[in-house]
Write a protein that holds these residues in place. Structure first.
Motif, PDB file in Angstrom:
ATOM      1  N   ARG A   1       0.711  -1.251  -0.040  1.00 18.03           N
ATOM      2  CA  ARG A   1       0.020  -0.064  -0.063  1.00 18.03           C
ATOM      3  C   ARG A   1       0.868   1.012  -0.006  1.00 18.03           C
ATOM      4  O   ARG A   1       1.914   1.278   0.550  1.00 18.03           O
ATOM      5  N   LEU A   2       0.482   2.298  -0.519  1.00 20.40           N
ATOM      6  CA  LEU A   2       0.963   3.612  -0.780  1.00 20.40           C
ATOM      7  C   LEU A   2       0.908   4.423   0.702  1.00 20.40           C
ATOM      8  O   LEU A   2      -0.148   4.168   1.176  1.00 20.40           O
ATOM      9  N   ALA A   3       1.840   4.834   1.192  1.00 19.95           N
ATOM     10  CA  ALA A   3       1.735   5.769   2.344  1.00 19.95           C
ATOM     11  C   ALA A   3       0.931   7.105   1.781  1.00 19.95           C
ATOM     12  O   ALA A   3       0.943   7.293   0.898  1.00 19.95           O
ATOM     13  N   GLU A   4       0.525   7.617   2.861  1.00 22.57           N
ATOM     14  CA  GLU A   4      -0.321   8.810   2.555  1.00 22.57           C
ATOM     15  C   GLU A   4       0.348   9.800   1.644  1.00 22.57           C
ATOM     16  O   GLU A   4      -0.435  10.566   0.808  1.00 22.57           O
ATOM     17  N   GLY A   5       1.551  10.181   2.233  1.00 23.76           N
ATOM     18  CA  GLY A   5       2.252  11.082   1.549  1.00 23.76           C
ATOM     19  C   GLY A   5       2.732  10.611  -0.051  1.00 23.76           C
ATOM     20  O   GLY A   5       3.012  11.665  -0.743  1.00 23.76           O
ATOM     21  N   GLN A   6       2.558   9.584  -0.255  1.00 25.65           N
ATOM     22  CA  GLN A   6       3.088   9.193  -1.556  1.00 25.65           C
ATOM     23  C   GLN A   6       2.069   9.393  -2.864  1.00 25.65           C
ATOM     24  O   GLN A   6       2.436   9.365  -3.992  1.00 25.65           O
ATOM     25  N   TRP A   7       0.831   9.603  -2.339  1.00 27.17           N
ATOM     26  CA  TRP A   7      -0.258   9.720  -3.433  1.00 27.17           C
ATOM     27  C   TRP A   7       0.026  10.571  -4.406  1.00 27.17           C
ATOM     28  O   TRP A   7      -0.145  10.467  -5.728  1.00 27.17           O
ATOM     29  N   PRO A   8       0.332  11.865  -4.042  1.00 29.37           N
ATOM     30  CA  PRO A   8       0.573  13.114  -4.976  1.00 29.37           C
ATOM     31  C   PRO A   8       1.529  12.643  -6.055  1.00 29.37           C
ATOM     32  O   PRO A   8       1.289  12.886  -7.155  1.00 29.37           O
ATOM     33  N   THR A   9       2.643  11.969  -5.624  1.00 31.76           N
ATOM     34  CA  THR A   9       3.679  11.556  -6.544  1.00 31.76           C
ATOM     35  C   THR A   9       3.076  10.811  -7.604  1.00 31.76           C
ATOM     36  O   THR A   9       3.521  10.991  -8.776  1.00 31.76           O
ATOM     37  N   TYR A  10       2.505   9.562  -7.128  1.00 29.78           N
ATOM     38  CA  TYR A  10       1.812   8.858  -8.241  1.00 29.78           C
ATOM     39  C   TYR A  10       0.668   9.620  -9.005  1.00 29.78           C
ATOM     40  O   TYR A  10       0.664   9.290 -10.272  1.00 29.78           O
ATOM     41  N   LEU A  11      -0.087  10.620  -8.499  1.00 31.77           N
ATOM     42  CA  LEU A  11      -1.104  11.245  -9.253  1.00 31.77           C
ATOM     43  C   LEU A  11      -0.302  12.201 -10.146  1.00 31.77           C
ATOM     44  O   LEU A  11      -0.909  12.119 -11.406  1.00 31.77           O
ATOM     45  N   PHE A  12       0.698  12.888 -10.186  1.00 34.98           N
ATOM     46  CA  PHE A  12       1.227  13.711 -11.055  1.00 34.98           C
ATOM     47  C   PHE A  12       1.895  12.763 -12.143  1.00 34.98           C
ATOM     48  O   PHE A  12       1.693  13.365 -13.180  1.00 34.98           O
ATOM     49  N   ILE A  13       2.379  11.383 -11.824  1.00 39.67           N
ATOM     50  CA  ILE A  13       2.911  10.674 -12.765  1.00 39.67           C
ATOM     51  C   ILE A  13       2.056  10.261 -13.715  1.00 39.67           C
ATOM     52  O   ILE A  13       2.070  10.148 -15.026  1.00 39.67           O
ATOM     53  N   VAL A  14       0.700   9.951 -13.049  1.00 41.66           N
ATOM     54  CA  VAL A  14      -0.371   9.427 -13.960  1.00 41.66           C
ATOM     55  C   VAL A  14      -0.916  10.548 -14.748  1.00 41.66           C
ATOM     56  O   VAL A  14      -1.211  10.230 -15.929  1.00 41.66           O
ATOM     57  N   LEU A  15      -1.248  11.784 -14.335  1.00 44.43           N
ATOM     58  CA  LEU A  15      -1.376  12.847 -15.233  1.00 44.43           C
ATOM     59  C   LEU A  15      -0.474  13.117 -16.388  1.00 44.43           C
ATOM     60  O   LEU A  15      -0.901  13.400 -17.352  1.00 44.43           O
ATOM     61  N   ALA A  16       0.801  12.956 -16.025  1.00 41.58           N
ATOM     62  CA  ALA A  16       1.854  13.378 -16.966  1.00 41.58           C
ATOM     63  C   ALA A  16       1.770  12.227 -18.234  1.00 41.58           C
ATOM     64  O   ALA A  16       1.865  12.298 -19.500  1.00 41.58           O
ATOM     65  N   LEU A  17       1.512  11.008 -17.954  1.00 37.58           N
ATOM     66  CA  LEU A  17       1.318   9.795 -18.698  1.00 37.58           C
ATOM     67  C   LEU A  17       0.129  10.129 -19.495  1.00 37.58           C
ATOM     68  O   LEU A  17       0.037   9.768 -20.727  1.00 37.58           O
ATOM     69  N   VAL A  18      -1.194  10.393 -18.754  1.00 33.88           N
ATOM     70  CA  VAL A  18      -2.234  10.823 -19.573  1.00 33.88           C
ATOM     71  C   VAL A  18      -2.067  11.956 -20.675  1.00 33.88           C
ATOM     72  O   VAL A  18      -2.751  11.759 -21.641  1.00 33.88           O
ATOM     73  N   VAL A  19      -1.357  12.826 -20.458  1.00 33.63           N
ATOM     74  CA  VAL A  19      -1.091  14.049 -21.329  1.00 33.63           C
ATOM     75  C   VAL A  19      -0.307  13.518 -22.146  1.00 33.63           C
ATOM     76  O   VAL A  19      -0.389  13.807 -23.467  1.00 33.63           O
ATOM     77  N   LEU A  20       0.810  12.694 -22.213  1.00 39.05           N
ATOM     78  CA  LEU A  20       1.531  11.865 -23.219  1.00 39.05           C
ATOM     79  C   LEU A  20       0.776  11.142 -24.108  1.00 39.05           C
ATOM     80  O   LEU A  20       0.879  11.020 -25.247  1.00 39.05           O
ATOM     81  N   ALA A  21      -0.264  10.220 -23.513  1.00 42.41           N
ATOM     82  CA  ALA A  21      -1.021   9.502 -24.442  1.00 42.41           C
ATOM     83  C   ALA A  21      -1.964  10.354 -25.281  1.00 42.41           C
ATOM     84  O   ALA A  21      -2.137   9.937 -26.267  1.00 42.41           O
ATOM     85  N   VAL A  22      -2.434  11.520 -24.767  1.00 38.89           N
ATOM     86  CA  VAL A  22      -3.349  12.403 -25.658  1.00 38.89           C
ATOM     87  C   VAL A  22      -2.469  12.751 -26.691  1.00 38.89           C
ATOM     88  O   VAL A  22      -2.999  13.016 -27.772  1.00 38.89           O
ATOM     89  N   ASP A  23      -1.314  13.376 -26.478  1.00 42.16           N
ATOM     90  CA  ASP A  23      -0.273  13.762 -27.510  1.00 42.16           C
ATOM     91  C   ASP A  23      -0.037  12.952 -28.356  1.00 42.16           C
ATOM     92  O   ASP A  23      -0.038  13.071 -29.789  1.00 42.16           O
ATOM     93  N   GLY A  24       0.093  11.555 -28.099  1.00 43.42           N
ATOM     94  CA  GLY A  24       0.421  10.380 -28.844  1.00 43.42           C
ATOM     95  C   GLY A  24      -0.710  10.184 -29.780  1.00 43.42           C
ATOM     96  O   GLY A  24      -0.409   9.967 -31.081  1.00 43.42           O
ATOM     97  N   LEU A  25      -1.721  10.120 -29.236  1.00 40.94           N
ATOM     98  CA  LEU A  25      -3.131   9.865 -29.908  1.00 40.94           C
ATOM     99  C   LEU A  25      -3.139  10.913 -31.170  1.00 40.94           C
ATOM    100  O   LEU A  25      -3.746  10.725 -32.283  1.00 40.94           O
ATOM    101  N   LEU A  26      -3.135  12.210 -30.664  1.00 45.51           N
ATOM    102  CA  LEU A  26      -3.131  13.217 -31.687  1.00 45.51           C
ATOM    103  C   LEU A  26      -2.341  13.241 -32.779  1.00 45.51           C
ATOM    104  O   LEU A  26      -2.715  13.675 -34.021  1.00 45.51           O
ATOM    105  N   SER A  27      -1.274  13.000 -32.382  1.00 44.88           N
ATOM    106  CA  SER A  27       0.031  12.730 -33.451  1.00 44.88           C
ATOM    107  C   SER A  27      -0.389  11.557 -34.417  1.00 44.88           C
ATOM    108  O   SER A  27       0.062  11.976 -35.681  1.00 44.88           O
ATOM    109  N   LEU A  28      -0.986  10.434 -33.958  1.00 44.43           N
ATOM    110  CA  LEU A  28      -1.432   9.422 -34.819  1.00 44.43           C
ATOM    111  C   LEU A  28      -2.526   9.854 -35.892  1.00 44.43           C
ATOM    112  O   LEU A  28      -2.609   9.412 -36.926  1.00 44.43           O
ATOM    113  N   ALA A  29      -3.439  10.481 -35.133  1.00 48.76           N
ATOM    114  CA  ALA A  29      -4.502  11.338 -35.984  1.00 48.76           C
ATOM    115  C   ALA A  29      -3.828  12.112 -37.216  1.00 48.76           C
ATOM    116  O   ALA A  29      -4.366  11.972 -38.143  1.00 48.76           O
ATOM    117  N   ARG A  30      -3.066  12.879 -36.645  1.00 49.15           N
ATOM    118  CA  ARG A  30      -2.492  13.744 -37.822  1.00 49.15           C
ATOM    119  C   ARG A  30      -1.585  12.970 -38.998  1.00 49.15           C
ATOM    120  O   ARG A  30      -2.078  13.393 -40.088  1.00 49.15           O
TER     121      ARG A  30
END
Length: 313
Positions: free
Chosen positions: A276-305
């Motif tokens: 289990r994640l310690a309470e203080g570790q959740w923001p780190t994972y949240l930022f990483i997941v958000l970054a990956l979502v942004v990268l995924a959107v960028d990749g999908l837009l690139s493929l569409a172009r």
């Protein structure tokens, strides 16, 4: 008809590539669970990592001989001037092979997941500042989000594990070396395992598994220990080969996006294993997941172009 056959062949390659990448990610995520079926003790991670290298070496050798590509391996081994860089590459990837086995056994599965979450973002920075590749605005946003997550973890003294750093920084060094001295993937992976094999054999010879008779009696591993080790070799080798197969059949951008599936699955496995994640570790994972979502959107837009440009031509 000729155009239809070409389209059909391209679709077939795409489907096989997608299937290979997904199966590889699932098998890599399966590996932490598989190691937990061993009667675990403090030295289990090192013992299992050595067994993985031993059986991976044997499986790769058999595969290269069967595919009549073993002369390519011998050609590299005969070039003695290449040995320093070959040994360095083997050491860099060997640390990763060891860590992927040792970490789950010792309760660091979620740290492994975070390391693999951060790895693509480190590679983005590497491409920008070392190889002078241009980044889109969304890619810069993803890098900023990831930097916030890593910075937050660093501020929390124990938030950023050395496991995360070793994965996120060690693999890029290996990729840089392989890019500078390119070899066919199956040849380089075979060489890595063969050069690590003496270390693995020495460890297995001078140490034992540390498994007691009582532990064996309570584990299905006691029924066929050698079969378990063979399974470990397959679990560590087959997904790597599937990834190599997928990289040849998929556009690199799509292949990169699919790689994100692995750390997410590893995270889920770690959660199921009771970490289990310690309470203080959740923001780190949240930022990483958000970054990956942004990268995924960028990749999908690139493929569409790219697809739109293809239709326009």
């Amino acid at each position: 008809m000729a155009n239809l056959s070409v389209i059909g062949a391209s679709s077939s390659r795409l489907y096989w590539g997608l299937a290979s990448s997904v199966v590889a990610s699932c098998m890599f995520a399966f590996l932490p669970w598989y190691t937990h079926q061993y009667p675990l003790n403090d030295s289990s991670g090192n013992w299992l990592a050595a067994q993985r290298i031993l059986w991976s070496s044997l499986l790769m050798l058999l595969g290269m001989v069967a595919c009549k590509q073993f002369p390519l391996v011998l050609q590299q081994l005969r070039a003695w001037r290449a040995w320093p860089r070959l040994c360095l590459a083997a050491l860099l990837v060997g640390l990763q092979l060891w860590l992927f086995i040792w970490a789950p056994v010792n309760g660091y599965t979620l740290s492994v997941a975070l390391g693999y979450f951060a790895l693509p973002l480190v590679l983005v920075l590497l491409g920008r500042f070392v190889y002078q590749e241009r980044l889109s605005r969304l890619q810069w946003l993803a890098v900023a989000l990831a930097a916030l997550g890593v910075s937050y973890a660093y501020i929390l003294a124990d938030g950023l594990s050395w496991v995360v750093l070793l994965i996120a920084l060690g693999y890029p060094l290996y990729f840089m070396l392989r890019r500078k001295y390119p070899l066919p993937s199956q040849v380089s992976f075979t060489l890595d395992n063969l050069l690590l094999l003496p270390i693995a054999l020495a460890y297995l010879y001078f140490n034992d598994s540390g498994v007691t008779a009582d532990a064996l009696s309570d584990s299905w591993y006691s029924l066929a220990p050698n079969l378990y080790y063979v399974g470990l070799g397959f679990a560590g080798t087959v997904p790597m080969l599937l990834f190599l197969f997928a990289s040849n059949y998929l556009p690199m951008s799509l292949f990169g996006l699919l790689v994100y599936l692995e750390p997410m699955l590893v995270f889920v496995v770690g959660w199921l294993l009771g970490e289990r994640l310690a309470e203080g570790q959740w923001p780190t994972y949240l930022f990483i997941v958000l970054a990956l979502v942004v990268l995924a959107v960028d990749g999908l837009l690139s493929l569409a172009r790219q697809k739109a440009r293809g239709y326009s031509h």
